[in-house]
Write an enzyme that holds these catalytic residues in place. Sequence first.
Site, PDB file in Angstrom:
ATOM      1  N   GLY A   1     -67.759 -79.509  38.398  1.00 47.18           N
ATOM      2  CA  GLY A   1     -68.566 -80.644  37.962  1.00 47.18           C
ATOM      3  C   GLY A   1     -69.496 -81.109  39.066  1.00 47.18           C
TER       4      GLY A   1
ATOM      5  CB  CYS B   1     -65.495 -75.832  41.636  1.00 48.60           C
ATOM      6  SG  CYS B   1     -66.772 -76.309  42.823  1.00 48.60           S
ATOM      7  CE1 TYR B   2     -65.197 -84.321  40.752  1.00 52.55           C
ATOM      8  CE2 TYR B   2     -63.794 -83.896  38.843  1.00 52.55           C
ATOM      9  CZ  TYR B   2     -64.389 -84.787  39.727  1.00 52.55           C
ATOM     10  OH  TYR B   2     -64.170 -86.137  39.592  1.00 52.55           O
TER      11      TYR B   2
ATOM     12  CG  HIS C   1     -67.931 -71.705  40.186  1.00 57.55           C
ATOM     13  ND1 HIS C   1     -67.699 -72.672  39.225  1.00 57.55           N
ATOM     14  CD2 HIS C   1     -68.460 -72.353  41.249  1.00 57.55           C
ATOM     15  CE1 HIS C   1     -68.081 -73.850  39.688  1.00 57.55           C
ATOM     16  NE2 HIS C   1     -68.539 -73.694  40.913  1.00 57.55           N
TER      17      HIS C   1
ATOM     18  CD  GLU D   1     -66.643 -70.795  36.371  1.00 56.18           C
ATOM     19  OE1 GLU D   1     -67.141 -71.914  36.541  1.00 56.18           O
ATOM     20  OE2 GLU D   1     -65.672 -70.371  37.047  1.00 56.18           O
TER      21      GLU D   1
ATOM     22  CG  ASP E   1     -82.458 -67.610  23.445  1.00 59.68           C
ATOM     23  OD1 ASP E   1     -81.723 -66.621  23.588  1.00 59.68           O
ATOM     24  OD2 ASP E   1     -82.873 -68.296  24.391  1.00 59.68           O
TER      25      ASP E   1
ATOM     26  CE  LYS F   1     -81.601 -65.592  27.059  1.00 60.16           C
ATOM     27  NZ  LYS F   1     -82.699 -66.092  26.214  1.00 60.16           N
TER      28      LYS F   1
END
Length: 638
Positions: free
Chosen positions: A53, A80-81, A169, A171, A226, A372
Amino acid sequence: MSRSKIVVLDFGSQYAHLIAKRFRMLGYYSEIALPSTDLSAFENCKGIVFSGGPSSVYDEKVPEFNSEILNLDIPILGLCYGHYIVQLGYQGKVGKAEVGEFGFAKLELNPQVKCPLFEGIQPEQQVWMSHQDGVLQLGEGFEKVGSTKDCPFAATQNLSKKRFSLQFHCEVKDTPCGNQIFQNFANYCGMEKNWDQDTVLQIILENIKKEADGRNVLLFLSGGVDSTITFALLNKALGQDRVLGLHIDNGFMRKNESANVAQAYKKFGFTNFIVEDASQSFLKAISGLTDPQKKRMAVGENFITVRNEVVAKQHLDDNKWLLAQGTLYPDIIESGGTKNSNTIKTHHNRVAGIQELIAKGLIIEPIRDLYKDEVRAIGKKLGLSDELVMRHPFPGPGLSINVLCNDGKSWNEKDAQELTAAKKELNDIKIDMFCPQCTANLTRDVLPVRSVGVQGDFRTYRFPALLDFGPAEEDEWPCGDKAGQLGIKHFPGKREKIEEASSTITNAAKYINRTCIKLYQNPKIKNEDLKLQEGYCDKNRLDQLREVDNIVLTELHKSGYYNQIFQHLTIDLPYASCPEHATFVLRPVISEDVMTARFAYLPKEIMGEIIEEITKLPFVDALYFDATNKPPATFGWE
């Protein structure tokens, strides 16, 4: 029976939804919830992840957190946060780190500790960092699992409490072992696979029918991936007779873009779209604007104006038509669209006029929960051609956000002081990772323009550093010994050295968030001739940008390299010897999900052809290469 799930608590990170996406891609259903959510949200929950965050845990205003969640007998992974929240929950200490980390770091696992998260993972791993705070003292019962050079507690665990926390991170794709960490966490949680792509497509189609509720849909078609895939989804769910695509030529398109878009749609069999030339309207809307946010908002609001004009012209009944957009989840996150997130930039599809329509239930956004790469996978599942699915992203505001503007008046004493400070700190940074010849020829400067960046989930407006490695070597570029005469510069031959230099600069500098390398400077122009000029996003500058951009894209297509990178942006800077000229920046990037990216190192034979063609344009004073990853920089400069 409700589905087993992993719950991701969103503390406002750009990457919160990406965590959920990663678990889904691995085959595990996951949901996002607020950190203040009631304990009832964790029914049938097998594991919980705390996201990163933008806040510091010691800020006055931090995301509201239901601390009772820590008392649940469910495995928890903090990132992280979330790493800090887990540690604080067990009397750990968090504060400002001695050195912030942005980008790549090397994680070294503690050989004395066995951790379920790192099962099957080698003891040294590349990880992706984006933080300025750090854990200063571990919480009770926690042990150190891994560290980096600047982060002693990069990975920790408390097995008796089923708690894990990571500073990095995992992810993002730039942490290659990240998926394995998530797989290991899912295994530890006892999750069974219960999610796949067919399920996602079916849910999207069902949601379109439900949200349309018998109404027709008008869709803004930029021609990008998109909006194109949104168009295909709407057509599949509702039929072409209930969907109308509106491609607006806003004057910010690439060279021959609108004609190429129309041709591609017709080729695939789309007949339910119209093209509206509204270039004069949009140019007028942004006339004289220099603030990037105001430009984006003006473009977004004008889309609504043009939409209303088209609705009237086509005699469409407002009560029977919804407006659709190809909004992705990163658009929402970067616009501060979730409760705890910080605004990185205002997307044209999140301006006030659009927000009002959303509040009234008049907007439909079928792919708003996707990234994406997920959207491209859906496009291929729908049978769309690679020509449409693999096209480089092209946002609604188009080239307007690639033209940096200056009114000649806004530069103030604070800007001057910070530019001086940026130059001083750049000169103090040790850049010795190149060969002796490159190091000897290296000169450095800071450009007097600000570009947007993202560091620690916050938006930054800072200066770009500029590295100049001197004249090109005789055999370096396709043009051979002509390179020096043309003003073409030497470009280091090793990507990893450039990346190391770029990260070293942006990690150490307070006033710098990008690193550029000089590729070319008109030999008739001296460094002192280049100054910040008054310049706006008008037709003349857009036409110049179109020419430079077209040279790059033509060469990328011709060489077959177009499909090997995610996107190329050409940036126009009002930094030149006179107002009629400009400096341009090449910004090729590699990414999967837009949330993180690496600059793309183009082969020298391709880049050489591009540079040589650009030197022939009389209005180009200089050409730079943006060698910055995301973070700390965003893709574009505005």
